[in-house]
Scaffold this motif. Structure first.
Motif, PDB file in Angstrom:
ATOM      1  N   PHE A  41       0.824  -1.190   0.000  1.00 59.59           N
ATOM      2  CA  PHE A  41       0.000   0.000   0.000  1.00 59.59           C
ATOM      3  C   PHE A  41       0.868   1.254   0.000  1.00 59.59           C
ATOM      4  N   LEU A  42       0.370   2.313  -0.616  1.00 63.16           N
ATOM      5  CA  LEU A  42       1.068   3.592  -0.538  1.00 63.16           C
ATOM      6  C   LEU A  42       0.949   4.184   0.857  1.00 63.16           C
ATOM      7  N   LEU A  43      -0.214   4.006   1.476  1.00 56.33           N
ATOM      8  CA  LEU A  43      -0.435   4.503   2.831  1.00 56.33           C
ATOM      9  C   LEU A  43      -1.139   3.423   3.634  1.00 56.33           C
ATOM     10  N   ASP A  44      -0.590   3.106   4.790  1.00 54.98           N
ATOM     11  CA  ASP A  44      -1.153   2.060   5.641  1.00 54.98           C
ATOM     12  C   ASP A  44      -1.265   2.595   7.060  1.00 54.98           C
ATOM     13  N   VAL A  45      -2.483   2.718   7.542  1.00 54.13           N
ATOM     14  CA  VAL A  45      -2.759   3.293   8.860  1.00 54.13           C
ATOM     15  C   VAL A  45      -3.297   2.194   9.766  1.00 54.13           C
ATOM     16  N   ARG A  46      -2.722   2.091  10.965  1.00 53.63           N
ATOM     17  CA  ARG A  46      -3.126   1.043  11.898  1.00 53.63           C
ATOM     18  C   ARG A  46      -3.368   1.641  13.285  1.00 53.63           C
ATOM     19  N   GLU A  47      -4.609   1.488  13.750  1.00 53.82           N
ATOM     20  CA  GLU A  47      -5.015   1.846  15.123  1.00 53.82           C
ATOM     21  C   GLU A  47      -4.583   3.266  15.488  1.00 53.82           C
ATOM     22  N   LEU A  48      -4.836   4.181  14.586  1.00 56.79           N
ATOM     23  CA  LEU A  48      -4.508   5.590  14.838  1.00 56.79           C
ATOM     24  C   LEU A  48      -5.512   6.193  15.822  1.00 56.79           C
ATOM     25  N   LEU A 102      -4.450   2.548   1.707  1.00 59.64           N
ATOM     26  CA  LEU A 102      -4.672   3.155   0.399  1.00 59.64           C
ATOM     27  C   LEU A 102      -3.678   2.566  -0.591  1.00 59.64           C
ATOM     28  N   ALA A 103      -4.195   1.958  -1.636  1.00 63.28           N
ATOM     29  CA  ALA A 103      -3.359   1.363  -2.675  1.00 63.28           C
ATOM     30  C   ALA A 103      -3.338   2.265  -3.901  1.00 63.28           C
ATOM     31  N   PRO A 104      -2.355   2.106  -4.789  1.00 62.09           N
ATOM     32  CA  PRO A 104      -2.353   2.871  -6.029  1.00 62.09           C
ATOM     33  C   PRO A 104      -3.663   2.671  -6.794  1.00 62.09           C
ATOM     34  N   GLY A 105      -4.246   3.757  -7.274  1.00 62.70           N
ATOM     35  CA  GLY A 105      -5.486   3.681  -8.026  1.00 62.70           C
ATOM     36  C   GLY A 105      -6.738   3.664  -7.186  1.00 62.70           C
ATOM     37  N   GLU A 106      -6.600   3.719  -5.869  1.00 66.42           N
ATOM     38  CA  GLU A 106      -7.760   3.664  -4.984  1.00 66.42           C
ATOM     39  C   GLU A 106      -8.182   5.067  -4.559  1.00 66.42           C
ATOM     40  N   LEU A 107      -9.494   5.295  -4.544  1.00 63.98           N
ATOM     41  CA  LEU A 107     -10.053   6.537  -4.013  1.00 63.98           C
ATOM     42  C   LEU A 107     -10.973   6.154  -2.862  1.00 63.98           C
ATOM     43  N   PRO A 136       2.528  10.822  -4.827  1.00 67.07           N
ATOM     44  CA  PRO A 136       1.770   9.597  -5.094  1.00 67.07           C
ATOM     45  C   PRO A 136       0.476   9.488  -4.281  1.00 67.07           C
ATOM     46  N   VAL A 137       0.374  10.280  -3.199  1.00 70.09           N
ATOM     47  CA  VAL A 137      -0.816  10.253  -2.335  1.00 70.09           C
ATOM     48  C   VAL A 137      -1.411  11.655  -2.280  1.00 70.09           C
ATOM     49  N   VAL A 138      -2.743  11.737  -2.396  1.00 68.95           N
ATOM     50  CA  VAL A 138      -3.441  13.013  -2.307  1.00 68.95           C
ATOM     51  C   VAL A 138      -4.511  12.917  -1.231  1.00 68.95           C
ATOM     52  N   LEU A 139      -4.483  13.858  -0.276  1.00 69.80           N
ATOM     53  CA  LEU A 139      -5.513  13.966   0.746  1.00 69.80           C
ATOM     54  C   LEU A 139      -6.374  15.175   0.413  1.00 69.80           C
ATOM     55  N   ALA A 140      -7.655  14.968   0.207  1.00 73.50           N
ATOM     56  CA  ALA A 140      -8.586  16.050  -0.107  1.00 73.50           C
ATOM     57  C   ALA A 140      -9.550  16.195   1.073  1.00 73.50           C
ATOM     58  N   ASP A 141      -9.404  17.287   1.821  1.00 70.74           N
ATOM     59  CA  ASP A 141     -10.176  17.500   3.045  1.00 70.74           C
ATOM     60  C   ASP A 141     -11.361  18.421   2.765  1.00 70.74           C
ATOM     61  N   GLU A 142     -12.542  17.845   2.619  1.00 68.90           N
ATOM     62  CA  GLU A 142     -13.762  18.597   2.311  1.00 68.90           C
ATOM     63  C   GLU A 142     -13.529  19.538   1.125  1.00 68.90           C
ATOM     64  N   PRO A 143     -13.047  19.027  -0.007  1.00 65.95           N
ATOM     65  CA  PRO A 143     -12.694  19.908  -1.125  1.00 65.95           C
ATOM     66  C   PRO A 143     -13.893  20.516  -1.841  1.00 65.95           C
ATOM     67  N   THR A 144     -15.113  20.023  -1.548  1.00 66.48           N
ATOM     68  CA  THR A 144     -16.292  20.542  -2.250  1.00 66.48           C
ATOM     69  C   THR A 144     -17.149  21.430  -1.371  1.00 66.48           C
ATOM     70  N   ALA A 145     -16.677  21.765  -0.174  1.00 67.87           N
ATOM     71  CA  ALA A 145     -17.467  22.592   0.733  1.00 67.87           C
ATOM     72  C   ALA A 145     -17.759  23.957   0.103  1.00 67.87           C
ATOM     73  N   ASP A 159      -9.822  11.179 -11.540  1.00 67.56           N
ATOM     74  CA  ASP A 159      -8.805  11.086 -12.593  1.00 67.56           C
ATOM     75  C   ASP A 159      -7.419  10.841 -11.989  1.00 67.56           C
ATOM     76  N   LEU A 160      -7.142  11.506 -10.864  1.00 67.53           N
ATOM     77  CA  LEU A 160      -5.843  11.312 -10.211  1.00 67.53           C
ATOM     78  C   LEU A 160      -5.673   9.869  -9.758  1.00 67.53           C
ATOM     79  N   ALA A 161      -6.742   9.269  -9.242  1.00 71.58           N
ATOM     80  CA  ALA A 161      -6.674   7.872  -8.827  1.00 71.58           C
ATOM     81  C   ALA A 161      -6.453   6.960 -10.030  1.00 71.58           C
ATOM     82  N   ARG A 162      -7.127   7.264 -11.128  1.00 71.14           N
ATOM     83  CA  ARG A 162      -6.957   6.433 -12.320  1.00 71.14           C
ATOM     84  C   ARG A 162      -5.541   6.526 -12.874  1.00 71.14           C
TER      85      ARG A 162
END
Length: 318
Positions: free
Chosen positions: A6-13, A36-41, A181-190, A206-209
């Motif tokens: 995975f590009l990002l792996d979060v455990r018991e945060l 989060l794996a490559p290509g996953e949204l 390689p990783v994008v975090l979008a925090d309430e981008p449509t507010a 598109d970025l995920a694809r």
């Protein structure tokens, strides 16, 4: 070390905020795990105040000094050494992670832009800083603007001259300035109207694809259903359900997920009764039990339990 596939792996945060002597801590995030794996949204949804944005800030080291973190969050960028985000010093986060390995698309993008500089000047500067080997930052900035569907004329304008949708496209271009390689979008449509909401999330899809891993934090379930490959539902600091987005929208298992979908126009605008608990006074067991229509005296364990490709924290799933 968590999985490197995975590009990002979060455990018991978990994230707690100290409020001072004699005052209870805020349990903002509790035992959250996801990958989060490559290509996953991954769409992270839930009511306001449940801890979604705190989670994103924790991953980027942007929490205030009174925050206390535990757990593990490993970033496995291609061609780079893994980074344990929660324990990384500020020098690593600022020089290796933010912008370069993880791009952030913030809420209310216009408020995050420097008001006295044009959008183009800010984008060129970001490219220059994040890609120091690049010989022509201006050309890269123009290519990024084209990539996000931004008319070059807007690069010459100041933030107050941009519409909400245009400012959001500038924010996405800035998030891509370091080619992360990783994008975090925090309430981008507010605050955006529906056509602009759809354009923004379609751009994230598109970025995920393209092979990036995207975390879309939103309270807009319609937006999440449009683009998410996977969905995680958060309530009172915990994940209560997680799995393939199509399955969760079609057959929600947790009563809270079902309640969220029932509040949509397609669900008949059926509001969930009651209110979420205070994060300083979470009840024992399942925090949703006081609002749950099927709880009775279940005394449910709040931990997620795996069922194939889905996870649910409920003893009496729908």
């Amino acid at each position: 070390m968590v999985g490197s596939e995975f590009l990002l792996d979060v455990r018991e945060l978990s994230v707690r905020f100290r409020l001072g002597r004699g005052r209870p801590e805020v349990h903002a995030v509790t035992d959250v795990s996801f990958s989060l794996a490559p290509g996953e949204l991954l769409g992270l949804v839930g009511e306001s105040g449940c801890g979604k944005s705190v989670l994103a800030a924790a991953l980027l080291g942007l929490l205030p000094a009174n925050a206390r973190l535990c757990g593990e969050a490993v970033l496995n960028a291609p061609g780079d050494e893994p980074v344990e985000l929660l324990g990384a010093p500020e020098s690593v986060l600022s020089q290796r992670v933010r912008g370069r390995l993880v791009g952030l698309v913030p809420q209310s993008a216009a408020a995050h832009l420097t008001p006295v500089r044009t959008a183009g000047a800010q984008l060129v500067e970001a490219v220059r800083v994040l890609r120091p080997a690049e010989r022509d930052p201006a050309a890269v900035a123009e290519a990024l603007a084209e990539r996000v569907g931004l008319n070059p004329v807007f690069l010459k304008r100041y933030p107050h001259e941009l519409s909400g949708g245009t400012a959001q496209r500038v924010a996405v271009a800035l998030a891509l300035a370091g080619d992360p390689p990783v994008v975090l979008a925090d309430e981008p449509t507010a605050g955006l109207d529906r056509p602009l909401v759809e354009r923004t999330v379609d751009l994230l899809a598109d970025l995920a694809r393209e092979g990036r891993a995207v975390l879309l934090i939103t309270h807009d379930l319609a937006a999440a259903s449009r683009v998410a490959t996977d969905l995680a539902v958060m309530y009172a600091s915990r994940l209560v359900e997680r799995g393939p987005a199509a399955k969760l929208f079609d057959t929600p298992w947790h009563p809270y997920t079902e309640g969220l979908l029932g509040a949509l126009p397609t669900g008949g605008f059926r509001a969930i009764p009651g209110h979420p608990p205070e994060l300083t006074a979470l009840p024992e067991g399942c925090a949703f039990r006081p609002r749950c229509p099927v709880a009775e005296d279940c005394g449910g364990d709040p931990a997620l339990v795996r069922h194939g490709d889905r996870y649910v924290a409920c003893r009496q799933p729908c």
